[in-house]
Design a protein around this motif. Structure first.
Motif, PDB file in Angstrom:
ATOM      1  N   PHE A  37       0.855  -1.172   0.000  1.00 22.04           N
ATOM      2  CA  PHE A  37       0.000   0.000   0.000  1.00 22.04           C
ATOM      3  C   PHE A  37       0.896   1.228   0.000  1.00 22.04           C
ATOM      4  O   PHE A  37       2.090   1.140   0.295  1.00 22.04           O
ATOM      5  CB  PHE A  37      -0.896   0.003   1.244  1.00 22.04           C
ATOM      6  N   ARG A  38       0.325   2.371  -0.295  1.00 21.02           N
ATOM      7  CA  ARG A  38       1.094   3.610  -0.246  1.00 21.02           C
ATOM      8  C   ARG A  38       0.237   4.745   0.263  1.00 21.02           C
ATOM      9  O   ARG A  38      -0.987   4.742   0.117  1.00 21.02           O
ATOM     10  CB  ARG A  38       1.688   3.950  -1.613  1.00 21.02           C
ATOM     11  N   GLN A  39       0.912   5.714   0.879  1.00 21.15           N
ATOM     12  CA  GLN A  39       0.212   6.865   1.447  1.00 21.15           C
ATOM     13  C   GLN A  39       0.989   8.125   1.141  1.00 21.15           C
ATOM     14  O   GLN A  39       2.136   8.286   1.591  1.00 21.15           O
ATOM     15  CB  GLN A  39       0.032   6.689   2.955  1.00 21.15           C
ATOM     16  N   ALA A  40       0.373   9.012   0.369  1.00 17.12           N
ATOM     17  CA  ALA A  40       0.950  10.314   0.064  1.00 17.12           C
ATOM     18  C   ALA A  40       0.545  11.297   1.157  1.00 17.12           C
ATOM     19  O   ALA A  40      -0.468  11.092   1.842  1.00 17.12           O
ATOM     20  CB  ALA A  40       0.477  10.785  -1.297  1.00 17.12           C
ATOM     21  N   LYS A  43      -3.176  12.278   2.320  1.00 18.75           N
ATOM     22  CA  LYS A  43      -4.115  11.373   1.651  1.00 18.75           C
ATOM     23  C   LYS A  43      -4.245  10.069   2.426  1.00 18.75           C
ATOM     24  O   LYS A  43      -3.457   9.770   3.316  1.00 18.75           O
ATOM     25  CB  LYS A  43      -3.653  11.092   0.224  1.00 18.75           C
ATOM     26  N   GLU A  44      -5.260   9.310   2.066  1.00 24.28           N
ATOM     27  CA  GLU A  44      -5.473   8.015   2.700  1.00 24.28           C
ATOM     28  C   GLU A  44      -4.472   6.983   2.172  1.00 24.28           C
ATOM     29  O   GLU A  44      -3.860   7.172   1.124  1.00 24.28           O
ATOM     30  CB  GLU A  44      -6.904   7.543   2.438  1.00 24.28           C
ATOM     31  N   ARG A  45      -4.348   5.902   2.925  1.00 23.30           N
ATOM     32  CA  ARG A  45      -3.500   4.806   2.502  1.00 23.30           C
ATOM     33  C   ARG A  45      -4.217   4.020   1.405  1.00 23.30           C
ATOM     34  O   ARG A  45      -5.344   3.576   1.592  1.00 23.30           O
ATOM     35  CB  ARG A  45      -3.173   3.896   3.683  1.00 23.30           C
ATOM     36  N   ASP A  46      -3.545   3.872   0.276  1.00 20.40           N
ATOM     37  CA  ASP A  46      -4.173   3.261  -0.890  1.00 20.40           C
ATOM     38  C   ASP A  46      -3.506   1.948  -1.267  1.00 20.40           C
ATOM     39  O   ASP A  46      -2.295   1.770  -1.118  1.00 20.40           O
ATOM     40  CB  ASP A  46      -4.084   4.206  -2.105  1.00 20.40           C
ATOM     41  N   PHE A  47      -4.290   1.057  -1.815  1.00 23.23           N
ATOM     42  CA  PHE A  47      -3.824  -0.235  -2.290  1.00 23.23           C
ATOM     43  C   PHE A  47      -2.935  -0.069  -3.524  1.00 23.23           C
ATOM     44  O   PHE A  47      -3.217   0.742  -4.411  1.00 23.23           O
ATOM     45  CB  PHE A  47      -5.029  -1.102  -2.640  1.00 23.23           C
ATOM     46  N   VAL A  48      -1.864  -0.874  -3.574  1.00 29.06           N
ATOM     47  CA  VAL A  48      -0.998  -0.906  -4.748  1.00 29.06           C
ATOM     48  C   VAL A  48      -1.031  -2.282  -5.413  1.00 29.06           C
ATOM     49  O   VAL A  48      -1.324  -2.416  -6.592  1.00 29.06           O
ATOM     50  CB  VAL A  48       0.457  -0.548  -4.379  1.00 29.06           C
ATOM     51  N   ALA A  49      -0.731  -3.333  -4.631  1.00 32.71           N
ATOM     52  CA  ALA A  49      -0.649  -4.680  -5.213  1.00 32.71           C
ATOM     53  C   ALA A  49      -0.775  -5.718  -4.106  1.00 32.71           C
ATOM     54  O   ALA A  49      -0.497  -5.431  -2.936  1.00 32.71           O
ATOM     55  CB  ALA A  49       0.675  -4.872  -5.947  1.00 32.71           C
ATOM     56  N   LEU A  86       8.800   5.006 -13.092  1.00 28.99           N
ATOM     57  CA  LEU A  86       8.209   5.757 -11.971  1.00 28.99           C
ATOM     58  C   LEU A  86       7.806   7.161 -12.391  1.00 28.99           C
ATOM     59  O   LEU A  86       8.460   7.795 -13.237  1.00 28.99           O
ATOM     60  CB  LEU A  86       9.189   5.797 -10.811  1.00 28.99           C
ATOM     61  N   LYS A  87       6.733   7.623 -11.779  1.00 28.35           N
ATOM     62  CA  LYS A  87       6.173   8.950 -12.043  1.00 28.35           C
ATOM     63  C   LYS A  87       6.147   9.759 -10.757  1.00 28.35           C
ATOM     64  O   LYS A  87       6.089   9.180  -9.660  1.00 28.35           O
ATOM     65  CB  LYS A  87       4.748   8.808 -12.576  1.00 28.35           C
ATOM     66  N   PRO A  88       6.148  11.078 -10.845  1.00 29.36           N
ATOM     67  CA  PRO A  88       6.067  11.898  -9.626  1.00 29.36           C
ATOM     68  C   PRO A  88       4.857  11.544  -8.754  1.00 29.36           C
ATOM     69  O   PRO A  88       4.951  11.599  -7.523  1.00 29.36           O
ATOM     70  CB  PRO A  88       5.975  13.319 -10.168  1.00 29.36           C
ATOM     71  N   GLU A  89       3.768  11.151  -9.366  1.00 35.33           N
ATOM     72  CA  GLU A  89       2.570  10.799  -8.596  1.00 35.33           C
ATOM     73  C   GLU A  89       2.709   9.476  -7.846  1.00 35.33           C
ATOM     74  O   GLU A  89       1.826   9.112  -7.056  1.00 35.33           O
ATOM     75  CB  GLU A  89       1.333  10.759  -9.503  1.00 35.33           C
ATOM     76  N   ASP A  90       3.798   8.742  -8.060  1.00 39.69           N
ATOM     77  CA  ASP A  90       4.081   7.544  -7.264  1.00 39.69           C
ATOM     78  C   ASP A  90       4.735   7.883  -5.928  1.00 39.69           C
ATOM     79  O   ASP A  90       4.935   6.996  -5.097  1.00 39.69           O
ATOM     80  CB  ASP A  90       4.992   6.598  -8.039  1.00 39.69           C
ATOM     81  N   THR A  91       5.078   9.147  -5.734  1.00 41.45           N
ATOM     82  CA  THR A  91       5.705   9.572  -4.484  1.00 41.45           C
ATOM     83  C   THR A  91       4.785   9.312  -3.302  1.00 41.45           C
ATOM     84  O   THR A  91       3.631   9.748  -3.294  1.00 41.45           O
ATOM     85  CB  THR A  91       6.070  11.060  -4.552  1.00 41.45           C
ATOM     86  N   ALA A  92       5.292   8.582  -2.310  1.00 42.31           N
ATOM     87  CA  ALA A  92       4.498   8.215  -1.144  1.00 42.31           C
ATOM     88  C   ALA A  92       5.373   7.417  -0.188  1.00 42.31           C
ATOM     89  O   ALA A  92       6.484   7.004  -0.537  1.00 42.31           O
ATOM     90  CB  ALA A  92       3.288   7.380  -1.550  1.00 42.31           C
ATOM     91  N   MET A 106      -7.847  -5.571  -1.592  1.00 39.26           N
ATOM     92  CA  MET A 106      -7.382  -4.203  -1.794  1.00 39.26           C
ATOM     93  C   MET A 106      -7.733  -3.305  -0.613  1.00 39.26           C
ATOM     94  O   MET A 106      -7.577  -2.088  -0.697  1.00 39.26           O
ATOM     95  CB  MET A 106      -7.969  -3.636  -3.083  1.00 39.26           C
ATOM     96  N   TRP A 107      -8.170  -3.898   0.479  1.00 39.45           N
ATOM     97  CA  TRP A 107      -8.659  -3.104   1.602  1.00 39.45           C
ATOM     98  C   TRP A 107      -7.704  -3.121   2.779  1.00 39.45           C
ATOM     99  O   TRP A 107      -7.287  -4.191   3.256  1.00 39.45           O
ATOM    100  CB  TRP A 107     -10.024  -3.613   2.045  1.00 39.45           C
ATOM    101  N   VAL A 108      -7.378  -1.931   3.285  1.00 44.45           N
ATOM    102  CA  VAL A 108      -6.480  -1.788   4.426  1.00 44.45           C
ATOM    103  C   VAL A 108      -6.965  -2.621   5.608  1.00 44.45           C
ATOM    104  O   VAL A 108      -6.170  -3.286   6.287  1.00 44.45           O
ATOM    105  CB  VAL A 108      -6.343  -0.306   4.809  1.00 44.45           C
TER     106      VAL A 108
END
Length: 124
Positions: A37-40, A43-49, A86-92, A106-108
């Motif tokens: 998961f990742r968290q910017a 923002k909330e913690r989001d699922f990645v894989a 990688l993209k700038p929006e992957d920053t987290a 996909m749920w925390v």
């Protein structure tokens, strides 16, 4: 119960690559499905894989499909996240998580054990 420690984060330019690792303690690692998961900031913690415990089934959020690859080595008690293009929006801050069930979600809320996180910063 497993304990998780992430590593491999850092600063990279857009288009570059990083590989995150998550080392797990405990003798039951192979029975856990694993997730990233990742968290910017702000923002909330989001699922990645996620990857299943034994048959290698994987699932990705749409924004990373074709760029990121999750894998695991049960002999080494380690799960990986290979991140390419990688993209700038992957920053987290990227978190590794374990679920005591063969298949992840996909749920925390479905993951009971978390690492401390590792920072990934992608500059433009």
């Amino acid at each position: 119960q497993v304990q998780l420690v992430e590593s491999g984060g850092g600063l990279v330019q857009a288009g570059g690559s990083l590989r995150l690792s998550c080392a797990a303690s405990g003798r039951t690692f192979s029975s856990y499905s694993m997730g990233w998961f990742r968290q910017a900031p702000g923002k909330e913690r989001d699922f990645v894989a996620t990857i299943s415990s034994n048959d290698g089934r994987t699932y990705y959020t749409d924004s990373v499909k074709g760029r990121f690859t999750i894998s695991r080595d049960n002999a080494k008690n380690t799960v990986y996240l290979q991140m390419n293009s990688l993209k700038p929006e992957d920053t987290a801050v990227y978190y590794c998580a374990a679920r005591n069930f063969p298949y992840g979600t996909m749920w925390v809320k479905d993951f009971g054990t978390w690492g401390q996180g590792t920072q990934v910063t992608v500059s433009s």
